[in-house]
Every structure is written in C-alpha cells, then in structure tokens.
Write an enzyme that holds these catalytic residues in place. Structure first.
Site, mmCIF file in Angstrom:
data_model
loop_
_atom_site.group_PDB
_atom_site.id
_atom_site.type_symbol
_atom_site.label_atom_id
_atom_site.label_comp_id
_atom_site.label_asym_id
_atom_site.label_seq_id
_atom_site.Cartn_x
_atom_site.Cartn_y
_atom_site.Cartn_z
ATOM 1 N N GLU A 1 18.433 41.254 14.698
ATOM 2 C CA GLU A 1 19.194 40.108 14.160
ATOM 3 C C GLU A 1 18.596 38.812 14.702
ATOM 4 O O GLU A 1 19.314 37.937 15.198
ATOM 5 C CB GLU A 1 20.671 40.220 14.574
ATOM 6 C CG GLU A 1 21.291 41.571 14.286
ATOM 7 C CD GLU A 1 22.781 41.647 14.603
ATOM 8 O OE1 GLU A 1 23.151 41.385 15.769
ATOM 9 O OE2 GLU A 1 23.571 41.967 13.707
ATOM 10 N N CYS B 1 32.090 40.194 13.698
ATOM 11 C CA CYS B 1 31.905 38.855 14.264
ATOM 12 C C CYS B 1 31.909 37.762 13.197
ATOM 13 O O CYS B 1 32.413 36.660 13.444
ATOM 14 C CB CYS B 1 30.595 38.807 15.045
ATOM 15 S SG CYS B 1 29.181 39.436 14.114
HETATM 16 O O1 FUB Z 1 27.336 40.856 19.813
HETATM 17 C C1 FUB Z 1 28.368 40.059 19.287
HETATM 18 C C2 FUB Z 1 28.023 39.674 17.883
HETATM 19 O O2 FUB Z 1 27.909 40.847 17.095
HETATM 20 C C3 FUB Z 1 26.701 38.994 17.702
HETATM 21 O O3 FUB Z 1 26.731 37.623 17.917
HETATM 22 C C4 FUB Z 1 26.370 39.334 16.308
HETATM 23 O O4 FUB Z 1 25.016 39.107 15.978
HETATM 24 C C5 FUB Z 1 26.771 40.776 16.233
HETATM 25 O O5 FUB Z 1 25.777 41.596 16.713
HETATM 26 ZN ZN ZN Z 2 28.300 37.634 12.877
#
Ligand code: FUB
Ligand code: ZN
Length: 639
Positions: free
Chosen positions: A322, A412
C-alpha cells in the site's frame, strides 16, 4: 443557553492552557470548523450525507462487527472475547466519534450526542487503571477467538513487531477524537481518558526512557492536537521524541524507519504511514521551529508534487505494501488508498499554514475533489478502499469486491471518511493578523476575529460547476483587512505546481476580480489575489474563474501515461463510464475535439456532464454509482 455554557467552558479552558504554552505555532492561524457555517450547496450535501448516512451506517457496522463490544468486554461491563481480525479495530470507533463530533457542530443532534456519551462510557471503562487503553491487549487474557487474530502479544504493551504494532496508532486516533468531542461539546469525558493515556505514554517513553517506535504513525498528530487543546508541552516533547527516534531501521522504508526523519527526501513506503508522518513533521516544524524538520517536509513535498502524485491527487500508487511507488511510477491501476488521500489533505493543509502559498491548496483541492471523495458513494454508504483510474468492469479490485463495498474487514477508509467529510469546512479559511485567506470555495458563513473587530463574510458559489465566487461582507462595523482570495493554479493554466502534469491546451481567460461590481487589477502574491480595504456590511468581492474543458498530459518520464490524456474541468478530473459510452476502450481523444458542458440536475446528484462527438464524461469522483462497469480516466490521444 446550553451551547453558550459549553462555549464559555471551552474558552476558559483554552485561556488557562494558553498560559502554559511557550512553544511556537503556525505563522498562519486555521479557522476552525466551529467558526464556519456551511450553507446549502456541494459541500453541505456531502457533509449532510456523511452525517445522516455514513456515520450512522459506520457505527452500525462497528456494532455488528464487535468493535463496540470489544470496549464493553475490556471494561468488564459484560463478558466476551475480542472480536475482529485486526488490532486496530478500536481506531475505527474513535474516528467515527471524531466525525460525529464535527457534525454535532453543524447541527445539534441530542440523540447522537447521547450515543457518543454511551460509547465514551464504554471506552472509559475499557481504560486500565494506569491509563493503558488497547482492547486487544486487555482482552488477550482470554483464549484466542475464532479469528485467531493479530497475535496480541506482538501487537501491544509497547510495540511487538516493528512496523506492525498499532497500540500507538489507536492512541493517536483516540486523542484526535477526544479533542474533537471536547471542542464540539465542551465535555471533558473523553478528553480526560485521552489525557490519562497520553500521560502514561509520556511516562513509559520519556520518564522511563523506552525507545518504542510506533508501528504506524498517527499518535504524533494526536499528541499535537492534545498539546494544542491543553497547552501541556510534554505532549509536544513526546510527539517530537517519537519522530526523532524513528530511524531504528528495523522495519525500513515500509514504515519510514530507514533514515532519521529529518534526513528523508523521497516519499517511500506505506503511504498512509508516510503522510501521517509528514503531517506531524509539519506540525513539529511549526511548533519547534526546528529547521531540520522544515527542510525535510519541504523536500518530501517537492518529491511528491514533482514525481509521485496521481492526476486525481491520490498517492501511494503501489499495491505492494500500500505504498508510494518509485519516482514517476504512476500506473493506470494505482492503489491510491482513500486514507492516503485524506492524509494528503492533512499534510498539504499544514504546508499551507507553514508557508502561506496557494500551491499547497492546489494539491489539496485536486485531492479533495477527485481522489478523496471518490472513496464515498453518493448515498454515503458504500466505499472504495483503493481508487483505481481504470476498470474493466470485472476485476474485484476493491479488496476483493468488484464495485463499492459497505465495509471491509480492515475498515480504515470508511471510518476515515466518516471523520474527514464533516470537518471539510475547517479547510476553507485561515488568517494571519489582518490577512484573511479564502482557500476553498463553498457556500458558507465565517467570522474572522481580527484585532480591531470581527469580519463576517458570506461566500456564495456554484463551484465546482461554475467559476463565480462571491463574498459579501456582513459586519455592521467597518473593519480593515487584506482579503487573500486563492486563484487556483488550474485557472491560470497550471495543472499542478510542478511539471508532472501539463494542460495540453488551455483556453481559459484570466481570472477577473470585482469589488462592488467594479473590475479591479489586484496584486497576486503567492497565488492569492490580495484585496485590501475597510470592509463594511454589503461590500462585495467577486471572482470569476473561466471553467474550460482542458486536456492534461503527464510528464514524459511517466511511462504509463505516454500518448495519453485526461480531461479536466475546473478542479474536477473527469472519467468515462461504460454506462454512458459504448466500446469505451476503443475511444481516443482528438485535441481538436469540441466539448459541450451541460449541468444535469438529474444525474449523479447533479453534475456537469461533458460530451463531445465520441465521448461522454462524468466527474471521476462520481463513478460506480449507477452500475459497476468499465471506467477510464486516461485516453489515447490522437496526434
Ligand atoms: O494499519 C492501519 C490502516 O489499515 C492503514 O493506515 C491502512 O493502509 C490499512 O492498512
Ligand atoms: Zn484506509
């Protein structure tokens, strides 16, 4: 009356705490969401949708998925095991409370306020006696649940696996939510929980000298908000400390631990972690005046603006981790997580507060109107986690779903939208002495408390569908001010504040400014038309921006965009969907094409549809609201 008492309490508390503060602040002062009243229009619609649909639906999902029960069980109010796949599920509840608090400011809702009181009661119960609050850890004494989730021992009681632990991350979201709740209601119930937790973290990290590196940045931002509201300098010290010690190399670039933060120059690794970190670094630069922090965020911003920004303002192109991709790695199927866009807004906003240049708002606005609200459906109940720029109509690209989804096991993005959208009015205005900044265009009323009196302004606009912006002064008593009206880069033929994207042809006329209907030539400083005067009731400032359909091309170094063009109108990037176009993937754009722009109140909540002979386009943010079909933002350009 009740509201007045709350406001008095907030002011008294703030005054008391101002005394403790000795550190610096931003050169430019934000105009808080509590000082702006949104009026009917584009943004009020989004905020109302978030209030009426997104927030209640997301709270409901939290109830259904055990996120609320986790607090109840951890607090011993009922018996049960931790539910959920991730250790950071608590943070979703915090984020939605934050959003609900912002929305209480917009419209008083006693039922929602009472619901928040109940949730805060559960949260307070789940806090351990010493202040520790992280339900997966507290509930770990129970045997593992059916999900066999997130190995609590690795996640909690101060950082298990480097780069992975979320106990500090959850705490940061708790602080942000608590501050928002206090500001909106004047109640200390949640703030006191947050303070108790932050005092424990201070003790563990500073007094006891443990160099715990948060696995996911966020607490640094939350601590600075706590510092701002309490004036307690220990929170500033702790926030900076957590950034200063970050380079432990254990999790490397993924969580930006590869170099001391002040030596970083390229945006790398997990994009949400990165952007939250850059956001906090900008705060530290402002509050401590540390030139190392200032130079680092300036370098990092330049890197993203020049080499790593999608045309929609999304960032974090790489699906793997990501993460930010390499320089100029901007594929047509980028990851561009919704949370990364939200964090990009947070970061660019602070860069503006540091430097007062409108180029930061050019990036912020591009992100806001395109790669951020694309994450939320028009009914407010469905979400995109990644925000692709091209879809074949079949690929389940949205975390396994082909189309928008009502929730995710890692949710999230929905909870981040729940908190961001209701706060949007807080980004529109800012001030510095007698300079007032109008940065975003939205129907609203705002009060600027200047030294010699209050300047009240009403803004009226049909932006982003039309380019007229009207400011009407409402205060009876004349007051002197320099109004700095942002002239968007796109209105002057500059797609972004770098050479990453260029308009192929830009036919728009120069922005025009009128004061009381008389056209004036105003100086433009740092991207703002500066209009000075002694303003009294009825005075009117008007800006006319010429919205033309423009083609955007990427820098030649962007391999994936060679020979392609995107379509932009005002701040909006457009896309074509299969539902409006046959054979979408054989359409090419001729630079000589003429476009028709038509406002369609019946379409997608009311949008300008752009059409030429061969193509029909709708705003990118609105795609996948009618059917899940083919979609494209970049088209082959006929030469
Ligand atoms: O790890 C917490 C959140 O979940 C991250 O900011 C997002 O990218 C997702 O992985
Ligand atoms: Zn997110």
């Amino acid at each position: 009356m009740k509201k007045l008492v709350f406001i008095l309490l907030v002011v008294l508390f703030a005054c008391e705490n101002e005394k403790n503060k000795t550190a610096g602040s931003y050169p430019i002062t934000p105009v808080d969401f509590t000082q702006v009243q949104l009026l009917d229009g584009f943004w009020k619609d989004w905020v109302t949708t978030a209030m009426k649909a997104t927030i209640p639906a997301s709270f409901q999902k939290c109830e259904e998925t055990g996120r609320i029960n986790n607090f109840i069980y951890a607090g011993g109010l009922a018996e049960g095991k931790y539910e959920g796949k991730f250790g950071f599920n608590d943070s979703d509840v915090y984020k939605i409370i934050e959003g609900a608090s912002y929305s209480l400011n917009l419209s008083h809702d006693p039922r929602m306020e009472a619901y928040l009181d109940t949730l805060i009661h559960y949260i307070a119960a789940a806090q351990e006696d010493d202040g520790y609050l992280y339900t997966p850890w507290t509930l770990k004494a129970n045997e593992y649940n059916e999900f066999n989730c997130c190995s609590y021992a690795e996640e909690g009681q101060w950082v298990g696996t480097p780069g992975a632990s979320h106990e500090f991350y959850n705490a940061g979201h708790m602080y942000e939510a608590a501050v928002a709740h206090f500001r909106a209601t004047g109640k200390r119930s949640f703030l006191d929980v947050a303070i108790k937790n932050a005092d424990l973290v201070y003790d563990v990290c500073i007094t006891q000298g443990n160099n715990y590196v948060p696995g996911h940045q966020e607490i640094e931002i939350g601590l600075l908000k706590l510092y701002d509201v309490t004036g307690d300098k220990r929170y500033l010290e702790l926030s900076k400390h957590l950034l200063d010690i970050r380079a432990d190399h254990s999790s490397g670039e993924y969580s930006q631990a590869h170099l001391p933060v002040t030596e970083q120059s390229e945006a790398v690794g997990h994009a949400v972690r990165a952007n939250y970190m850059y956001t906090a670094m900008a705060d530290i630069a402002a509050f401590t005046k540390d030139p190392g922090y200032l130079n680092a965020v300036d370098r990092l911003w330049k890197n993203v603006a020049e080499k790593k920004l999608s045309v929609t303002g999304g960032v974090g192109a790489s699906h793997e981790g990501e993460a930010y991709g390499d320089n100029y790695e901007l594929p047509n199927h980028p990851y561009n997580e919704t949370c990364a866009s939200i964090a990009n807004v947070y970061w660019n906003y602070r860069m503006f507060l540091l430097h007062g240049d409108s180029k930061y708002f050019d990036v912020l606005e591009r992100t806001l109107y395109n790669g951020l609200i694309s994450g939320l459906s028009l009914d407010g109940k469905l979400f995109f986690y990644p925000n692709t720029l091209e879809h074949d109509g079949k690929n389940p690209f949205n975390q396994g779903v082909n189309g928008r989804s009502p929730w995710f096991s890692c949710s999230c993005c929905p909870s981040n939208l729940s908190r961001f959208i209701p706060s949007v009015a807080g980004y529109a205005y800012a001030m510095k002495d007698e300079d007032i900044y109008v940065n975003l265009f939205m129907n609203s009323e705002v009060a600027f408390p200047l030294k010699k009196g209050t300047l009240n302004i009403q803004q009226e606009t049909a932006y982003p569908w039309k380019g007229g912006i009207k400011l009407t002064v409402q205060n009876e008593k004349p007051v002197h001010a320099r109004i700095r009206l942002r002239v968007p880069g796109w209105a002057e033929g500059k797609a972004v504040p770098s050479d990453l994207f260029l308009f192929t042809q830009f036919a728009g006329e120069a922005p025009a400014i009128f004061v009381n209907d008389e056209k004036i030539q105003s100086a433009v400083e740092d991207g703002y038309a500066v209009i000075e005067g002694k303003w009294k009731k009825g005075d009117m400032i008007r800006m006319e921006l010429d919205m033309e359909v423009s083609l955007v091309e990427a820098n030649r170094k962007v391999e994936a965009k060679k020979g392609l063009a995107a379509v932009q109108y005002g701040p909006l990037v457009y896309c074509a969907e299969g539902v409006d176009n046959e054979d979408l993937f054989s359409i090419a754009i001729d630079p000589a094409d003429k476009y028709n722009v038509e406002y369609r109140p019946d379409l997608l909540g009311g949008v300008n549809m752009i059409s030429s002979e061969g193509i029909n386009l709708v705003p990118y943010y609105s795609w996948a609201n009618r059917e899940i079909g083919k979609m494209r933002v970049w088209f082959p350009l006929e030469k």
